[in-house]
Design an enzyme around this catalytic site. Structure first.
Site, PDB file in Angstrom:
ATOM      1  N   ASP A 128      22.676  13.483  31.588  1.00  0.00           N
ATOM      2  CA  ASP A 128      23.029  12.685  30.414  1.00  0.00           C
ATOM      3  C   ASP A 128      24.501  12.270  30.501  1.00  0.00           C
ATOM      4  OD1 ASP A 128      23.905  12.020  27.676  1.00  0.00           O
ATOM      5  OD2 ASP A 128      21.951  12.786  27.054  1.00  0.00           O
ATOM      6  N   HIS A 138      22.173  20.748  25.995  1.00  0.00           N
ATOM      7  CA  HIS A 138      22.907  19.957  25.001  1.00  0.00           C
ATOM      8  C   HIS A 138      21.983  19.326  23.976  1.00  0.00           C
ATOM      9  CE1 HIS A 138      21.675  15.967  26.467  1.00  0.00           C
ATOM     10  NE2 HIS A 138      21.563  16.593  27.629  1.00  0.00           N
ATOM     11  N   ARG A 141      26.559  11.439  28.385  1.00  0.00           N
ATOM     12  CA  ARG A 141      27.434  11.902  27.297  1.00  0.00           C
ATOM     13  C   ARG A 141      27.923  13.323  27.501  1.00  0.00           C
ATOM     14  NH1 ARG A 141      23.064  11.108  22.806  1.00  0.00           N
ATOM     15  NH2 ARG A 141      21.938  12.127  24.506  1.00  0.00           N
ATOM     16  N   CYS A 172      23.064  18.617  32.554  1.00  0.00           N
ATOM     17  CA  CYS A 172      22.154  17.486  32.464  1.00  0.00           C
ATOM     18  C   CYS A 172      22.821  16.229  33.010  1.00  0.00           C
ATOM     19  CB  CYS A 172      21.754  17.275  31.004  1.00  0.00           C
ATOM     20  SG  CYS A 172      20.442  16.053  30.787  1.00  0.00           S
ATOM     21  N   CYS A 209      18.800  15.997  23.824  1.00  0.00           N
ATOM     22  CA  CYS A 209      18.420  15.909  25.235  1.00  0.00           C
ATOM     23  C   CYS A 209      17.158  15.060  25.408  1.00  0.00           C
ATOM     24  CB  CYS A 209      18.194  17.301  25.819  1.00  0.00           C
ATOM     25  SG  CYS A 209      17.776  17.289  27.569  1.00  0.00           S
TER      26      CYS A 209
END
Length: 188
Positions: A38, A92, A40, A36, A95
């Site tokens: 993302d 994850h 993090r 992803c 999400c």
């Protein structure tokens, strides 16, 4: 821009000239990771990988989109030219793409279109995230290039779930989720 400059200064201070001269000669990653976007989720950190070890494609929701030229090119390059040993779908916790798919009408048109084939499917957010991961994993396994790699050279396909808060990593195996490392707890 200041943070980027400070980060680059820190990077240069590590004085890894010889390492970078070596990897400048070519890449030989062991795994292709579909992750992803993302911020993090950093596959290199999660797997303790150095530059050159992972070939990574990041997109919103870690989607397997065979008709997307960027996805198709990355997968083809990883499997056919880099000869990676593993193809990993890394989903994850928390999400935003999966959260957004629950009520897509509030999203911008581009995000609605991107998430259109992957509706929210689960009683909890984690269940919906894992179900989304399973859809991506199943799409990946159906691709001719992937099936050929499995047959001709033992290419492994993995679906993993990383929980941000606990650092728990699970693997989808034989229709069930199990710890990625048997008997290992993130706090151990």
């Amino acid at each position: 821009m200041r943070r980027l400059q400070q980060g680059y200064t820190t990077f240069l201070a590590k004085n890894e000239t010889a390492f970078y001269e070596k990897i400048a000669q070519g890449q030989h990653p062991h795994s292709f990771v579909i992750s992803c976007s993302d911020s993090r989720i950093v596959p290199e950190h999660i797997f303790g990988a150095a530059p050159g070890e992972l070939f990574i494609l990041r997109n919103v929701g870690n989607l397997v989109t065979p008709k997307n030229p960027a996805f198709a090119a990355a997968l083809t390059y990883a499997v056919s030219h880099l000869n990676v040993e593993n193809v990993v779908v890394l989903c994850h916790g928390d999400c935003g793409a999966v959260k957004g798919s629950k009520h897509p009408d509030h999203l911008e048109t581009e995000l609605q279109e991107w998430l259109a084939e992957d509706p929210y499917d689960g009683d909890t957010l984690e269940a919906a995230i894992k179900r989304n991961g399973i859809r991506q994993f199943e799409r990946l396994r159906e691709l001719v290039l992937v099936r050929q790699g499995q047959v001709t050279r033992g290419l492994r396909i993995l679906l993993l779930f990383f929980d941000i808060a606990t650092r728990r990593l699970e693997r989808f195996e034989h229709g069930a989720w199990e710890p990625f490392l048997e008997g290992h707890s993130p706090d151990a």
